[in-house]
Motif scaffolding. Structure first.
Motif, short mmCIF file in Angstrom:
data_model
loop_
_atom_site.label_atom_id
_atom_site.label_comp_id
_atom_site.label_asym_id
_atom_site.label_seq_id
_atom_site.Cartn_x
_atom_site.Cartn_y
_atom_site.Cartn_z
N ARG A 226 0.86 -1.19 0.00
CA ARG A 226 0.00 0.00 0.00
C ARG A 226 0.89 1.23 0.00
N THR A 227 0.60 2.18 -0.87
CA THR A 227 1.48 3.32 -1.08
C THR A 227 0.67 4.57 -1.45
N THR A 228 1.29 5.72 -1.28
CA THR A 228 0.64 6.97 -1.66
C THR A 228 0.76 7.24 -3.16
N ASP A 229 1.63 6.51 -3.85
CA ASP A 229 1.86 6.76 -5.28
C ASP A 229 2.00 5.43 -6.01
N PRO A 230 0.90 4.70 -6.20
CA PRO A 230 1.01 3.37 -6.82
C PRO A 230 1.55 3.40 -8.25
N GLY A 231 1.21 4.44 -9.01
CA GLY A 231 1.70 4.51 -10.38
C GLY A 231 3.22 4.58 -10.44
N ARG A 232 3.79 5.44 -9.62
CA ARG A 232 5.24 5.58 -9.59
C ARG A 232 5.89 4.29 -9.08
N ASP A 250 -4.93 2.16 -3.88
CA ASP A 250 -3.64 2.49 -3.27
C ASP A 250 -2.76 1.28 -2.99
N THR A 251 -3.10 0.11 -3.54
CA THR A 251 -2.37 -1.12 -3.25
C THR A 251 -2.01 -1.85 -4.53
N VAL A 252 -0.77 -2.35 -4.58
CA VAL A 252 -0.32 -3.12 -5.75
C VAL A 252 0.14 -4.49 -5.30
#
Length: 302
Positions: A226-232, A250-252
């Motif tokens: 889980r991250t604030t910037d999933p695309g990056r 928000d999760t990959v």
């Protein structure tokens, strides 16, 4: 500590073990895994001087086993729970071993109590169930209060209470700083017990690795990140060779990288990771994937 260096053992034109090198360290339970015929029993017997190596060197506490004074105080072993005279009682068997090893007689009742056989101490070993013979074998291994334990299939024949007991015993012995080296085909028990794994196949080393890392590396498990910037994060991790797919906003999902590697790459890229969760399969799945090419004997489905 057990040190095995370039060990080879040949029978005729067939190598049971070939160019095998690894060490077994104190303070942890080391599981010894491999398919049938992989060379596990040969290796353990060679450590104890029961099989003479064709080549290589083995040191136990810095010396060959044969050079140890009072070897039962250095190494306790369980290789065959049936190796007890059936006409002797459990106490008589342990007294004979203690006398041969110049061990204090008081140890007999101490180890009988530790393995739960005090009430059966006067019974003949030939009357014992397989699980009771296993307990007697473990009592024999503990008799000299050794710093090193070699145990071959120690849970064989034990009921669920006995399985939990031997699991806790091995962990407690390792926590005392002893070297615990255990061979088993029960992956579920190794997953619950072993800190480190040595895996061999066709007589050669396949892996010498912490248990959790083996599961992480060779299973089909994955990470949810889980991250604030999933695309990056997807871009950064894909460039490192991982397979990354979105799970939600928000999760990959990350396949092919450890949690440490993901955290390091995210930090380098300035991406904030809020949470990681490992979804791992079992040690059995990882083990079967790792050793598939080393299996010599396969059954055919009906």
């Amino acid at each position: 500590m057990i040190e095995i260096e370039d060990l080879s053992k040949r029978y005729g034109d067939r190598y049971a073990v070939r160019d095998l090198t690894f060490s077994v360290f104190p303070g942890r339970v080391t599981g010894f895994l491999g398919p049938n015929g992989s060379g596990k029993s040969t290796t353990m017997r060679a450590v104890l001087g029961l099989d003479l190596p064709t080549a290589g060197r083995i040191r136990v506490d810095g010396r060959p086993y044969a050079a140890l004074e009072r070897p039962l105080t250095h190494v306790g072993m369980l290789l065959d729970a049936g190796g007890v005279h059936p006409g002797r009682s459990a106490r008589q068997h342990l007294r004979a071993v203690a006398a041969a090893g110049r061990l204090p007689a008081r140890r007999v009742d101490e180890v009988l109590a530790r393995v739960g056989l005090t009430d059966a101490a006067g019974r003949r070993a030939g009357e014992f169930s397989l699980g009771m013979r296993q307990r007697l074998g473990i009592a024999t291994a503990l008799l000299g209060d050794p710093g090193i334990l070699l145990l071959d299939e120690p849970v064989n024949g034990l009921d669920p209470e006995g399985v939990r007991w031997i699991r806790d015993l091995m962990k407690s012995l390792a926590a005392e700083g002893r070297t615990v080296f255990v061979s088993s085909h029960l992956m579920s028990e190794m997953e619950n017990t072993a800190d480190h794994l040595v895996v061999i196949g066709r007589g050669r080393l396949i892996a010498d690795i912490p248990a959790g890392e083996l599961i992480e590396r060779y299973s089909d498990g994955f990470l949810s990140v889980r991250t604030t910037d999933p695309g990056r994060l997807i871009t950064v991790l894909a460039a490192a060779g991982a397979q990354v797919t979105p799970e939600n906003a928000d999760t990959v999902r990350v396949d092919g990288l450890s949690g440490d590697a993901v955290a390091r790459l995210a930090h380098q890229a300035g991406v904030l990771v809020l949470e990681t969760a490992r979804h791992a399969t079992s040690l059995e799945d990882a083990y079967l994937r790792l050793t598939d090419a080393a299996v010599e004997y396969r059954g055919v489905p009906a």
